[in-house]
Design an enzyme around this catalytic site. Sequence first.
Site, PDB file in Angstrom:
ATOM      1  N   GLY A   1     156.335  24.929 146.841  1.00 36.02           N
ATOM      2  CA  GLY A   1     156.640  26.126 146.052  1.00 36.02           C
ATOM      3  C   GLY A   1     155.397  26.977 145.914  1.00 36.02           C
ATOM      4  O   GLY A   1     154.343  26.498 145.474  1.00 36.02           O
ATOM      5  N   THR A   2     155.486  28.236 146.308  1.00 32.79           N
ATOM      6  CA  THR A   2     154.315  29.116 146.261  1.00 32.79           C
ATOM      7  C   THR A   2     153.879  29.388 144.828  1.00 32.79           C
ATOM      8  O   THR A   2     154.623  29.156 143.869  1.00 32.79           O
ATOM      9  CB  THR A   2     154.640  30.460 146.929  1.00 32.79           C
ATOM     10  OG1 THR A   2     155.675  31.115 146.172  1.00 32.79           O
ATOM     11  CG2 THR A   2     155.091  30.273 148.365  1.00 32.79           C
TER      12      THR A   2
ATOM     13  N   PRO B   1     159.223  18.135 140.367  1.00 30.37           N
ATOM     14  CA  PRO B   1     158.107  17.953 139.427  1.00 30.37           C
ATOM     15  C   PRO B   1     157.069  16.949 139.915  1.00 30.37           C
ATOM     16  O   PRO B   1     155.864  17.202 139.824  1.00 30.37           O
ATOM     17  CB  PRO B   1     158.806  17.485 138.146  1.00 30.37           C
ATOM     18  CG  PRO B   1     160.151  18.117 138.216  1.00 30.37           C
ATOM     19  CD  PRO B   1     160.523  18.064 139.672  1.00 30.37           C
TER      20      PRO B   1
ATOM     21  N   GLU C   1     163.296  25.776 157.314  1.00 30.47           N
ATOM     22  CA  GLU C   1     163.777  26.265 158.593  1.00 30.47           C
ATOM     23  C   GLU C   1     163.091  27.568 158.967  1.00 30.47           C
ATOM     24  O   GLU C   1     162.614  28.292 158.072  1.00 30.47           O
ATOM     25  CB  GLU C   1     165.295  26.497 158.535  1.00 30.47           C
ATOM     26  CG  GLU C   1     166.087  25.235 158.314  1.00 30.47           C
ATOM     27  CD  GLU C   1     167.586  25.461 158.339  1.00 30.47           C
ATOM     28  OE1 GLU C   1     168.325  24.486 158.158  1.00 30.47           O
ATOM     29  OE2 GLU C   1     168.020  26.624 158.540  1.00 30.47           O
TER      30      GLU C   1
ATOM     31  N   GLU D   1     156.523  16.056 143.066  1.00 32.31           N
ATOM     32  CA  GLU D   1     155.866  16.635 144.233  1.00 32.31           C
ATOM     33  C   GLU D   1     154.775  17.617 143.800  1.00 32.31           C
ATOM     34  O   GLU D   1     153.655  17.609 144.334  1.00 32.31           O
ATOM     35  CB  GLU D   1     156.891  17.348 145.113  1.00 32.31           C
ATOM     36  CG  GLU D   1     156.294  18.000 146.346  1.00 32.31           C
ATOM     37  CD  GLU D   1     157.307  18.736 147.191  1.00 32.31           C
ATOM     38  OE1 GLU D   1     156.893  19.471 148.104  1.00 32.31           O
ATOM     39  OE2 GLU D   1     158.527  18.585 146.935  1.00 32.31           O
TER      40      GLU D   1
ATOM     41  N   PHE E   1     157.591  23.261 160.190  1.00 36.23           N
ATOM     42  CA  PHE E   1     156.571  22.834 159.222  1.00 36.23           C
ATOM     43  C   PHE E   1     156.836  21.416 158.715  1.00 36.23           C
ATOM     44  O   PHE E   1     156.632  21.125 157.528  1.00 36.23           O
ATOM     45  CB  PHE E   1     156.488  23.795 158.023  1.00 36.23           C
ATOM     46  CG  PHE E   1     156.270  25.234 158.374  1.00 36.23           C
ATOM     47  CD1 PHE E   1     155.529  25.603 159.486  1.00 36.23           C
ATOM     48  CD2 PHE E   1     156.812  26.240 157.584  1.00 36.23           C
ATOM     49  CE1 PHE E   1     155.321  26.944 159.806  1.00 36.23           C
ATOM     50  CE2 PHE E   1     156.619  27.583 157.890  1.00 36.23           C
ATOM     51  CZ  PHE E   1     155.883  27.928 159.009  1.00 36.23           C
ATOM     52  N   ILE E   2     157.275  20.516 159.580  1.00 33.34           N
ATOM     53  CA  ILE E   2     157.638  19.167 159.151  1.00 33.34           C
ATOM     54  C   ILE E   2     156.445  18.227 159.307  1.00 33.34           C
ATOM     55  O   ILE E   2     156.143  17.742 160.408  1.00 33.34           O
ATOM     56  CB  ILE E   2     158.856  18.640 159.945  1.00 33.34           C
ATOM     57  CG1 ILE E   2     159.984  19.675 159.937  1.00 33.34           C
ATOM     58  CG2 ILE E   2     159.304  17.311 159.363  1.00 33.34           C
ATOM     59  CD1 ILE E   2     160.392  20.156 158.546  1.00 33.34           C
TER      60      ILE E   2
END
Length: 385
Positions: A370-371, A246, A128, A248, A159-160
């Site tokens: 995840g960055t 994991p 969001e 992804e 960002f979808i």
Amino acid sequence: MRRTVFNEDHEAFRETIRDFIAAEVVPYYDEWREAGQAPREFYKKLGELGVFGIEVPEEYGGAGETSFKFNAVITEETARAGVSFGGSSVHTALCLPYLLKYANEEQKRRWLPSFVTGDMMTAIAMTEPGTGSDLAGMKTTAKLSEDGTHYVLNGAKTFITGGVLADRVLVCARTAPPTPEDRRGGISILVVDTKSEGYAVGRKLEKLGLKTSDTAELSFTDVKVPVEDLLGEEGKAFGYLAHNLPQERLGIAVGAYAQAAAAVRFATEYVRDRTVFGQPVASFQNTKFVLADCKSEVDAMQAVVDRALDAHDAGELTAADAASAKLFTTERAAVVIDRCLQLHGGYGYMMEYPIARLYADTRVNRIYGGTSEVMRSIVAKSMGL
């Protein structure tokens, strides 16, 4: 060294995918980039090829394969050709695992056959505006109606990927407010029909890279979602999201490795053909040394990815393992691709060359899923730090 992670079936599938890319993607890819998305008809072709049904059980029209390695083959082959399958990777790599694990039998029979053919494309809406990686901070709400027949969905997502062309979107929303003891509770997943009244696609976002994947803002204004479209149990979604991370992150790691390998291939071909100061760029010692360093980095990435693929198929890939693989491959791929672009000189900065597109595309690998900072935190925690 002989690569052992793939068997004969995987390699036969690789040849099919390579031929398909040459015939159905490469000739049209520049048009897709200009349009900002792959055409919807292309997804139907992927369905006909069987790409969307690899992991779907046979009773719903799929092939019933359980190995993630077929998806890895697709990732490697698209990177090798310097192309992508648009936003469809989200359809299979992100959305399908949730449908397979958490959909009930009625939902599977309703959704999966059209999922396999590409008649129903999917996306997942988690992020969001203003929350980023903090999924527990989401504000989108879904309140159960008084008669208990539907949820009323309100909120916004950004960002979808796949959000422009999707027919169904897995929307994460709060069905109960957070508590001081548990910020992560009360989140549910609704499989929303994009034709619903109050559902709106906002801007198609212009990105640095990944130009052929449609990425959008979504908004929901009193959208009625039947209770039959709740995925899994109400309030349990945060655990569902964590369960799929994991895989992804493994997919992102495979992509980073494949992009780095492709960059080395593109640079090697370029320096052999390009002449400066009366001799091929490949003849200079600096060129040889740079490419030798890059190849050694790619070999290391391949070893990490292959080990992770085997672990995943064996059901042994941990969250920390996946985070480590993603962190290593995405960080090193960025270095390798930058060096390979440098060997192209000024032409490496031109988007007509695949190395320039790779350079832009690979940057998001250290952000989505995840960055790198989040990956470091996960790995450090697994070390007891």
